[in-house]
Scaffold this motif. Sequence first.
Motif, short mmCIF file in Angstrom:
data_model
loop_
_atom_site.label_atom_id
_atom_site.label_comp_id
_atom_site.label_asym_id
_atom_site.label_seq_id
_atom_site.Cartn_x
_atom_site.Cartn_y
_atom_site.Cartn_z
N VAL A 120 -22.43 27.96 -26.39
CA VAL A 120 -23.46 28.84 -25.85
C VAL A 120 -23.23 29.14 -24.37
CG1 VAL A 120 -25.93 29.03 -25.32
CG2 VAL A 120 -25.18 28.22 -27.57
N SER A 121 -22.85 28.12 -23.60
CA SER A 121 -22.75 28.29 -22.15
C SER A 121 -21.36 28.68 -21.66
CB SER A 121 -23.16 27.00 -21.44
OG SER A 121 -22.19 25.97 -21.67
N GLY A 122 -20.33 28.31 -22.43
CA GLY A 122 -18.96 28.49 -21.97
C GLY A 122 -18.50 27.39 -21.05
N ASN A 123 -19.39 26.48 -20.68
CA ASN A 123 -19.04 25.38 -19.78
C ASN A 123 -18.41 24.22 -20.55
OD1 ASN A 123 -20.17 26.81 -17.62
ND2 ASN A 123 -22.19 25.95 -18.00
N LEU A 124 -17.76 23.35 -19.82
CA LEU A 124 -17.15 22.17 -20.42
C LEU A 124 -18.22 21.29 -21.07
CD1 LEU A 124 -14.53 20.38 -20.68
CD2 LEU A 124 -15.26 19.29 -18.54
N GLY A 125 -18.03 20.96 -22.35
CA GLY A 125 -18.91 20.00 -23.00
C GLY A 125 -18.41 18.60 -22.73
N VAL A 126 -19.30 17.69 -22.37
CA VAL A 126 -18.89 16.33 -21.99
C VAL A 126 -19.65 15.31 -22.83
CG1 VAL A 126 -18.67 14.66 -20.13
CG2 VAL A 126 -18.37 17.10 -19.65
N VAL A 127 -18.89 14.34 -23.36
CA VAL A 127 -19.46 13.24 -24.14
C VAL A 127 -19.10 11.94 -23.44
CG1 VAL A 127 -19.43 12.03 -26.36
CG2 VAL A 127 -19.25 14.53 -26.30
N LEU A 128 -20.08 11.07 -23.29
CA LEU A 128 -19.86 9.76 -22.64
C LEU A 128 -20.44 8.68 -23.54
CD1 LEU A 128 -19.06 7.97 -20.23
CD2 LEU A 128 -21.31 8.50 -19.22
N VAL A 129 -19.55 7.86 -24.13
CA VAL A 129 -19.97 6.81 -25.05
C VAL A 129 -19.18 5.53 -24.76
CG1 VAL A 129 -20.66 8.41 -26.87
CG2 VAL A 129 -18.31 7.56 -26.81
N GLY A 144 -18.79 3.12 -30.68
CA GLY A 144 -19.23 4.31 -29.95
C GLY A 144 -18.15 5.37 -29.93
N ALA A 145 -16.92 4.95 -29.66
CA ALA A 145 -15.79 5.88 -29.62
C ALA A 145 -15.48 6.45 -31.00
CB ALA A 145 -14.56 5.17 -29.06
N THR A 146 -15.49 5.60 -32.02
CA THR A 146 -15.14 6.10 -33.35
C THR A 146 -16.24 6.98 -33.93
OG1 THR A 146 -15.94 4.03 -34.35
CG2 THR A 146 -13.58 4.19 -33.87
#
Length: 607
Positions: free
Chosen positions: A77-86, A91-93
């Motif tokens: 929607v935004s075109g911005n970088l999506g960031v995930v922090l786990v 959490g990673a899997t």
Amino acid sequence: MSTSITKSPYTTLTNIGISQLVMKYLQLEGVNTIFGIPGATFVDLLNLLMVNRATMRYVVCKQETGAGYMADGYHRVSGNLGVVLVTSGPGATNALTGAMNAQAGRTSMLVITGEQKESQFGIDDEQEGVDLDLDVVQVYKSAVGYSTIINAAGDFPVLFQQALRNARAIPEAVSHVSIPHDMMATVLPSVTFPTSTSLYRRAFDSASPADVKAVADRLFAAKRPLILLGNGTRDALDAPGLATFQAFVERFGIPVGTTSDGKALFPESHALALRSCGYPPCQWPGLYFAPPAGSPYAAPYDCLLVLGSSMGDFATNLFSTPMVPAGPFIQVDADQKVIGRSMPITMGVIAEARAFLDGLTSYAATVTPEAASMADRLAYLAWVKKTHSAYANPAARESDASPIRPERAMAIVSEMLPPGSHVFPDAGNSCGWTSTYLALDPPTRIHSALDVGAMGYGTAAVVGGKLAAPNATCISIGGDGSFLMHGNEVSTARQYGAGAIWMVWNENDLNMVAQGMAAYFPDPADPNVWNDYYQLGNPDLVKVAEGLGAEAYLVHSPDDLRSALGKAIKGGQQGRPQVIVVQQDPSAMPPFVYAPPVAPPTKPKVK
């Protein structure tokens, strides 16, 4: 004699921790929203997020896969970088499925996973993902565009920049960085830090003029050409880009179709629109590819220009042979790995979509359209639309029966959504209903994820979409199976004031699976044997939604849906999650073809 001194585009940072550098790079990239679940492996970064909470929002999700889907929706929607922090281990899997889905959809995403201290590698520390049975970096490396671990603090700038470079490349991709706990806490005495992203990354943004001319000459020489727009043209077809492209196809009278993922990038109400040519398709493209016997203006379909599509099964209506033209078959894409991979093209071009379209429309201004062939195809297209419905079951789309037909529900959604809405279809039958029975025009956009077909994607991604565009209507359309996978993220939406809308088919079944199995393996003695085999326990979805913090509605009829959707659009704009549970006709089937899979059309052999 005077000497000018050029100011360095870099700045020197002293006594700065790795966690602080992570924040500074994300801020440089314009990131202000991160999705995830906190963990003990990155407590230093969590503290910085709290300190900077006024400018950097950490959206705490209910499950890491949902965090990945939300970051995906946020980027779309935004075109911005999506960031995930786990965190490390599970959490990673858990986040992997969301990352893999985003990679397949060409989403720009960065997944940061914490890790146990390096001094504890290999000793069976809880949730370790490096030296024992689980190797998180390798797991991600097999699923996304880039994956690395920070083993030395001095390597951080180089490796983190590479992750950002890959994620923001053309085509966009997913990068994964694992940062051990002790690395996150390490302080560097001095770091040279860029003041602009252009100092470490630059997106591919060109198209060869010779290639553009070669494609254009073939396109303009054809009697009955078609331009097929894929998901890779999404950024190029912003409002100015679409206006220029629309003027071009109108001047030359060239029909436009889209892949399923590219649906509604071109206005579906336009006279030149063939709508979705993907799986399952609108009814018009097949008539353009193969005119029925005795039809007027029956020139052969003789040129296909595909822009920004890898041409997988859903994009090509299951590798449809009729889609192959009796003439030039041209694929233009920024990713050289997909050129000619799936279909027997006659010409492949490596180019960025916006640069190519700019070159094509500029060159077209020097060319005079061939009037006779243009008049012929426009007349044929008008005849097709006058004599054939766009829909496989037009009567169902107009039916006022109760329980409501899904086709009718899609007509109501098409009519009521405000311009500039964002639609997130989930997997299963919902893909069929939205692809064939929704009729949408820009600036409304639809965000499918058909390359992977992950259940629950739309259910969670709509939250990320709404957080990216709080003033737009954002709606997920999916079945109860998908909703039960990630509907808990309704409470995430409530927590952060995201007034997303969920439209949920209340089937108490994995209906696409049941209908498919009934077609593949019918039982003459018991025709209904598959009807209850995949039942879901008949949960009260209205109570579930209300318990998660949503305003919920149960609808049975078209009038019910109109009333509920009107209230939901209004409530969503006020920041309150909305769930519409649709008790639809369970016998309804989207126009899927349940037949053994077919191989792609054979490529010509090189002698």
